[in-house]
Design a protein around this motif. Sequence first.
Motif, short mmCIF file in Angstrom:
data_model
loop_
_atom_site.label_atom_id
_atom_site.label_comp_id
_atom_site.label_asym_id
_atom_site.label_seq_id
_atom_site.Cartn_x
_atom_site.Cartn_y
_atom_site.Cartn_z
N ALA A 75 7.71 -6.48 -0.11
CA ALA A 75 7.15 -7.73 -0.27
C ALA A 75 5.75 -7.71 -0.29
N HIS A 78 4.34 -4.65 -2.88
CA HIS A 78 4.47 -4.91 -4.43
C HIS A 78 4.27 -6.22 -4.75
N CYS A 79 4.43 -7.33 -3.78
CA CYS A 79 4.33 -8.88 -4.31
C CYS A 79 2.82 -9.12 -4.10
N PHE A 80 2.42 -8.70 -2.76
CA PHE A 80 1.04 -9.28 -2.33
C PHE A 80 -0.11 -8.18 -2.80
N HIS A 81 0.75 -6.96 -3.30
CA HIS A 81 -0.33 -5.86 -3.73
C HIS A 81 -1.12 -5.34 -3.02
N LYS A 83 -1.73 -2.16 -2.08
CA LYS A 83 -1.40 -1.11 -2.44
C LYS A 83 -1.62 0.10 -1.37
N VAL A 170 9.72 -3.75 -9.04
CA VAL A 170 9.22 -5.18 -8.55
C VAL A 170 10.37 -6.16 -8.54
N VAL A 174 11.59 -8.15 -5.10
CA VAL A 174 11.83 -9.77 -5.22
C VAL A 174 12.96 -10.13 -4.83
N LEU A 175 14.04 -9.39 -5.36
CA LEU A 175 15.50 -9.75 -5.46
C LEU A 175 15.84 -9.59 -3.99
N ALA A 177 14.02 -9.33 -1.26
CA ALA A 177 13.40 -10.11 -0.38
C ALA A 177 14.08 -11.57 -0.33
N ALA A 178 14.50 -11.89 -1.41
CA ALA A 178 15.14 -13.25 -1.51
C ALA A 178 16.58 -13.18 -0.69
N ASP A 381 1.46 6.22 -10.64
CA ASP A 381 1.02 5.35 -11.64
C ASP A 381 1.78 3.91 -11.65
N TYR A 382 1.16 3.12 -11.27
CA TYR A 382 1.84 1.73 -11.01
C TYR A 382 2.08 0.91 -12.37
N SER A 383 1.59 1.17 -13.33
CA SER A 383 1.83 0.40 -14.51
C SER A 383 3.00 0.61 -15.02
N ILE A 401 -9.60 11.57 -15.99
CA ILE A 401 -10.49 12.35 -16.80
C ILE A 401 -11.08 11.98 -17.95
N MET B 244 12.22 -18.77 -2.59
CA MET B 244 11.75 -17.43 -2.00
C MET B 244 11.61 -16.41 -3.21
N ILE B 251 3.97 -14.52 -7.47
CA ILE B 251 2.75 -13.89 -6.91
C ILE B 251 2.69 -12.32 -7.39
N SER B 252 3.80 -11.68 -7.41
CA SER B 252 3.72 -10.37 -8.01
C SER B 252 3.14 -10.51 -9.62
N THR B 255 -0.51 -11.11 -9.15
CA THR B 255 -1.14 -9.76 -8.75
C THR B 255 -1.08 -8.49 -9.80
N LYS B 263 -7.20 -2.89 -15.84
CA LYS B 263 -7.01 -1.56 -16.48
C LYS B 263 -7.42 -1.52 -18.07
#
Lengths: 401, 279
Positions: A75, A78-81, A83, A170, A174-175, A177-178, A381-383, A401, B244, B251-252, B255, B263
């Motif tokens: 959490a 990835h949620c609060f980022h 990195k 992600v 999230v799942l 953590a919940a 690559d996070y996208s 590059i 939760m 939040i995610s 962010t 990007k």
Amino acid sequence: MSAIASIKQEIKGYHMFIKTLMLLVAAGVLAAAARFIFGLGTTTNLSDVYPWGLWISFDVVTSVPLAAGAFVLGAVVHCFHIKKLEPLVRPAIVTGFLGYSLVCIGLILDLGQPQRGWHVFAYPNLHSPMFEVALCVMSYTTVACLEFLSPVCEKFGFHIPLRLLRTIEVPLIVLGAAIATLHQSTIGTFFLIAVDKLHNLWYNPLLPMLFWISAVFTGLAIVIVEAIMVHRYLKQPDETELLATLTKIIPWFLGIYLFIKVYTLFFLSARPLFDRPGLTILFLMEVVLGIIIPLIMFMSKRIRTDSRWQLRAASMVVFFGLVLNRFNVSMFGLIQKDQKIYYPSFLESVVTVGIIAAHILFFALIARYFPIFEHHPEEVDYSIPDRFHRIEKHPVTEKTI
Amino acid sequence: MSATRDFSQDRTFLIDMTRCTGCRACQVACKQWNQMKAEKTVFFTGEGYQNPPAMSEYTLTKVKFRDYEKNGHNQFAFYKEMCMHCNEPACVSVCPVSAFIKTPEGPVVYDTKRCIGCRFCMVACPFGVPKYQWSKALPLVVKCTGCYSRLKAGLKPACAKACPSAISYGSRTDMIQEAKRRLAARPDRYFNKIYGLEEAGGTSVLYLTEQPFDDLGFKHVTKRPLPSLTWAALRFVPGVFLTMGGSLAFISWLTHRKDRLRKEEEAKKSATIQPEEGE
Ligand code: SF4
Ligand code: SF4
Ligand code: SF4
């Protein structure tokens, strides 16, 4: 034949420590087999007075929060980022996955009718905290397993599943953590029914919340302990600087926990509180050694950033703050006045030692064969991917590059 | 267990310990009816003179003996121990597979085919009633069934039938009324309390004694129905899950959106610069 030979060769090359762990795990497996052959009554010291013993107290009630690192860190990153903490996530997920799998094994061992485990789905009882936890632990183990599949796919170069996994990364976190929030707190709910049994020092209506908060800071503390140990003994990179970010978060949770604990003690607990010297000592040890001292330690910047002190403070949180707390609530605090004291039988202890050894062993082996440490954010690559094509070796470098 | 039903017609035991002679006919009758094995016991292993020392997988009810002093004389008190058949039973509420059932007639019964053996019922029961078959490889829980099968056949429970003097059996309202009548008629004889009237939110077994209940080893039990204690926390579960999950997802999303926007910005920039460089 040659495969077996090469495995033999591989095992021969292991460190003595790993070999010892293997022996301990084997002993645990034998002891578990004995439990199934001879029954719970003959192999354990459980009785009508102590229906729950070491296996519930350690293998379930304590292991679940010890495996909390995965959901907390997942959490945070990835949620609060945040990195830069990414390198810590995979080891935490592995710990979480292993922890939960072993919790399931512990539960199966402890059940009197393990072959009927599926009854939980067939005859659900929504009013039972046990039902809730069983459901959550099973779904969380699945989620953790999916999260753990990423390094596995990387190792074997399965690109398409890897893309898929990254797409759902992600949402999975999230799942996870919940679900974790639910079962971490519901284990506290277990003991709400033990009114007049659990001692007033621990019994209070906010028990579920206390369980959840302590799982959060323990999860972080475990990540610290693990990262430092791994740096020392598995020759992995030193992450002290990253850990310093975590040591900034921990004191907040410790502080909130301490506040709620004191509040419940004075305003929500029944009296008498300090009528049993043994329990009072256990309670003070838990609060002073496990919360107050680490809290003070984590408040000093010097200690927060020095890896040796990080380790000390974090392991105090884990050992006294959490392990002792869970044993107090699930074992010591339930002992009534003038009752014969329960102590685990030899076989019970062997199984538990085996489970701990299995955890360390599998972690070390996974660390050896799968890319869980070499995973650094610069290379990722996070996208969210838009096409299912092969992942290039260095997608980021290509882009820049 | 949020919905409470009407318990006034539940089949209820009124056990008047001042009338108990300690004959243990109930103990024997219970063993016979339920075809329970005899236990090998040693004298003086329990709290008093009783034998066997405690309820167990073979013993669903047992008469406890307590000795005390009154006016310089040694006296005995007896106390029949059995399942209290709580109005809102903790065992029913905690069992993950609903193996315990509160029947409409009152008795709390146990379905051996469902139980997975987690023993949560044993931890939860405030009276320490459910016992476990520790002697078996695949053990089950055992406990007094309130002789539900006999009740269905129109019979009294075996123990109530066998008891020569102390056990009355009837609807909860009638039994409470009778207990109150006895308390009012002989205030000198009784300790002024009906145990089970309010314990754990009320039970289908009521006791009258001569001695204070604490002295006889009756457990101190809260008046609140126990299931409400865990339900107070459990009812938040869906809310907590949604809050939760929802807030973390939000939040995610935030962010990650920031990230994506940045990007895209960069991509646009390089896209506008690159052609110039290329040409
Ligand atoms: S006394 Fe215990 S076993 Fe009997 S109904 Fe009440 S909670 Fe259940
Ligand atoms: S031991 Fe059996 S009856 Fe008792 S709570 Fe567990 S599953 Fe239910
Ligand atoms: S009601 Fe039936 S099962 Fe219960 S104690 Fe009496 S005889 Fe035994």
